[in-house]
Design a protein around this motif. Sequence first.
Motif: not given
Length: 111
Positions: A20-22, A30-31, A60-66
């Motif tokens: 889902e995150i991918y 999209v961050a 991929e020059h984006s961000t995933v944070r929690i």
Amino acid sequence: MTLRVGGEIDLDTAPVLEAEIYAWLRCPLVAVTVDLSSVTFIDCSGLNSLLRSHARAAREHSTVRIGPVSATVDRFLTLVCAMHPLPDDLFQNHGQPVPATAPALLVLSTT
């Protein structure tokens, strides 16, 4: 964008979360903030999915944070971080709520 996750993140459900995150990362510019405030259980496979997603986003020059996180997730992360510090940029606002315009809710369950 904020993805709200509820339920359990374990060996069975972690791949669903990661997929889902991918999918969200495929959107341009999209961050993704993963809101874990409704998560009732997380194990190492769940954390590994989040870390892989975080690393992929960085490539991929984006961000995933929690953030924010439930008390259960907070206890788990406290135990893990005592032995293995996690990347500082993995956490959004040190676990404080993040405003979201239209959050999605992904409920994970091992039932």
